[in-house]
Design a protein around this motif. Structure first.
Motif, mmCIF file in Angstrom:
data_model
loop_
_atom_site.group_PDB
_atom_site.id
_atom_site.type_symbol
_atom_site.label_atom_id
_atom_site.label_comp_id
_atom_site.label_asym_id
_atom_site.label_seq_id
_atom_site.Cartn_x
_atom_site.Cartn_y
_atom_site.Cartn_z
ATOM 1 N N SER A 107 -3.970 4.021 13.817
ATOM 2 C CA SER A 107 -3.061 4.849 14.616
ATOM 3 C C SER A 107 -3.545 4.891 16.063
ATOM 4 C CB SER A 107 -2.998 6.271 14.047
ATOM 5 O OG SER A 107 -2.156 7.085 14.839
ATOM 6 N N THR A 270 -3.849 5.912 3.321
ATOM 7 C CA THR A 270 -2.536 5.263 3.427
ATOM 8 C C THR A 270 -2.046 4.787 2.065
ATOM 9 O OG1 THR A 270 -3.028 4.554 5.690
ATOM 10 C CG2 THR A 270 -1.267 3.394 4.532
ATOM 11 N N TRP A 275 1.308 6.706 3.328
ATOM 12 C CA TRP A 275 1.466 7.168 4.703
ATOM 13 C C TRP A 275 1.424 6.009 5.699
ATOM 14 C CZ3 TRP A 275 -2.491 11.716 3.943
ATOM 15 C CH2 TRP A 275 -1.837 12.781 3.322
ATOM 16 N N ALA A 276 1.981 4.886 5.345
ATOM 17 C CA ALA A 276 1.933 3.719 6.231
ATOM 18 C C ALA A 276 2.649 3.974 7.556
ATOM 19 C CB ALA A 276 2.546 2.507 5.531
ATOM 20 N N GLY A 279 0.646 4.913 10.785
ATOM 21 C CA GLY A 279 -0.171 3.946 11.497
ATOM 22 C C GLY A 279 0.570 3.411 12.715
ATOM 23 N N PHE A 305 -4.683 10.953 11.698
ATOM 24 C CA PHE A 305 -4.905 9.500 11.697
ATOM 25 C C PHE A 305 -5.371 9.005 13.072
ATOM 26 C CE2 PHE A 305 -2.506 9.381 7.699
ATOM 27 C CZ PHE A 305 -3.203 8.404 7.011
#
Length: 496
Positions: A107, A270, A275-276, A279, A305
């Motif tokens: 991120s 992730t 939680w992609a 990023g 992130f």
């Protein structure tokens, strides 16, 4: 008024035109590269397994280019403030590092990378021009900081299509440095050249606009609430990144360990929770926030992130993630305010950026240039509130206005007690000199660099203890001036 060198005026104008063109090209290349790798990451989810290796590869590239492994935007800003040249290898280094980080799903953003690229290219482009001050009275003053600031502002202007805000951003970051302010016209020219080229090509960070509502007392209240929450969020975010970096430095300066650890943590979170989308730069989440379709507490995940990525030394920037976090936070505030999510997201973006950067004028101008000048009354309220309630130190150190207060206080103390003030400044300068010597000699590898840096830290700690003791004496002198010595025409006697 000092005489102006006409030849240097022409030279600076030509430099600004060239710098604007180079900065626009750099911004376009950065946008194309980052967009390509981010789309690649979205298309091939398994690339996240490579994040630790990609982080190590970016550090290795910095090592090969003889760049400090902990190089960040704050280091570049410090170089401008102290007129130290920025390495020409930083431009390709941060470009490659940012792309590698985003390819693995870290991120980070590309905007602070653009600032670093611009500063590096500014010194490269400025070298053939042999720049000198325009004012004859300033002859002999170094121009490295000004050249880097010009490149930084122009690249940022091309990226965000915001020439006024970009110029003001650099002025505030440099703490209104004399050489930067006096050559502000050429910096602004470079910004508009870069903006015109990028706008014509149509490649940059195109942030969706939202409709501006009519001004009302209810909306003023919403601006105040979002401004306070933005100040709190921006302060915590800046402290989180800085605190994690300081912690890892104290434990070990082997940055490869930290990017591996950070890559594993981000990869695990992730894959475990899907939680992609948190990023990368966060442009997708920003668009959702401005459309009113964002997840309610998404700002916490994006902030977490980003703190992990930047705090554990992945290469990349913090500005677009900051914009995204601020917009998500602002949109989430509708739970409290009951307002419209798109409008609240725009206010949150500007308020959070104000607190994170400590550059209020730049935040206001950039907000107006991005969303439209009809938002000016709302942004003015949110920026003023966020700046007033925010922490005094942001991502780039103390802001310009804090530094100006410090300078005025020092001048006052010099008049009140010159002897003690001179002693305190000598201690502070000795500590700063030790840090600079360690940085200049930081190209060595292994234990020599580690021992040198630790020795510098020990020296600075000792000097800080002396400085705090002297500060107490200065406080006593001020108290004496305000109370005991107010009626004495010669001022207070020197404190014991």
């Amino acid at each position: 008024m000092s005489a102006i060198d006409g030849k240097q005026v022409a030279t600076h104008g030509l430099f600004a035109l060239c710098m604007g063109a180079v900065a626009a090209l750099a911004s376009i290349v950065l946008c194309l590269c980052v967009t390509a790798v981010y789309n690649l990451y979205l298309a091939h989810w398994w690339l996240i397994f490579l994040l630790p290796a990609l982080g190590c590869l970016s550090l290795w590239l910095y090592h090969r280019a003889q760049l400090p492994l902990d190089m960040s935007t704050r280091h570049v800003v410090d170089s401008i403030r102290s007129d130290r040249p920025v390495s020409p290898l930083l431009a390709p280094g941060i470009l490659a590092g940012t792309c590698l980080s985003i390819l693995g799903g870290a991120s980070v953003g590309k905007e602070a990378g653009a600032l670093q690229m611009g500063a590096s290219l500014g010194n490269v482009v400025g070298r053939p021009f042999k720049l000198k001050p325009v004012h004859a009275a300033d002859m002999g003053e170094p121009m490295d900081g000004y050249a880097a600031a010009t490149g930084m502002a122009a690249t940022f202007a091309a990226l965000f299509f915001a020439p006024l805000g970009s110029m003001m951003f650099v002025l505030e970051l440099s703490r209104y440095k004399r050489s930067v302010v006096k050559h502000g016209a050429s910096i602004l020219l470079a910004c508009f050249v870069a903006y015109a080229i990028a706008k014509t090509v149509g490649i940059g960070d195109i942030i969706p606009t939202v409709a501006a509502p009519a001004l009302s007392w209810k909306l003023v209240g919403e601006c105040l609430i979002i401004g306070v929450l933005g100040a709190l969020g921006g302060a915590l975010f800046s402290k989180g990144v800085d605190g994690l970096q300081q912690l890892t430095r104290r434990i070990s300066r082997n940055y490869y360990i930290w990017v591996i650890a950070g890559g594993v943590i981000v990869m695990a979170l992730t894959l475990a929770f899907g939680w992609a989308e948190y990023g990368g730069t966060g442009g997708n989440l920003l668009a959702m926030a401005l459309a009113g379709t964002q997840p309610t507490w998404g700002f916490l995940l994006k902030a977490g992130f980003t703190i992990l990525a930047l705090g554990l030394w992945f290469k990349g920037g913090e500005i677009m993630p900051t914009f995204t976090i601020g917009a998500l936070l602002g949109a989430s505030c509708i739970v409290v305010t009951g307002g419209e999510a798109p409008y609240s997201a725009a206010i949150g973006l500007v308020a959070f950026f104000t607190a994170e950067s400590r550059c209020p004028v730049a935040a206001f101008l950039m907000g107006c240039e991005i969303f439209g000048w009809q938002f000016a009354p709302f942004f003015a309220i949110a920026v003023a509130t966020s700046f007033a309630f925010g922490r005094d130190v942001g991502m780039y150190g103390r802001g310009a206005y804090s530094a100006m207060r410090t300078f005025s206080r020092r001048a006052f103390v010099r008049r009140a007690n010159p002897a003690v003030a001179a002693e305190a400044e000598a201690v502070a300068n000795a500590a700063e000199g030790a840090v600079r010597r360690a940085e200049r000699q930081g190209e060595d590898d292994g234990r020599q660099q580690e021992h040198r840096l630790r020795a510098a830290e020990t020296f600075v700690s000792a000097k800080l203890s002396e400085y705090y003791a002297l500060t107490s004496r200065l406080e006593g002198a001020l108290e004496q001036l305000h109370h005991g010595g107010a009626d004495q025409p010669g001022g207070p006697k020197e404190s014991k």
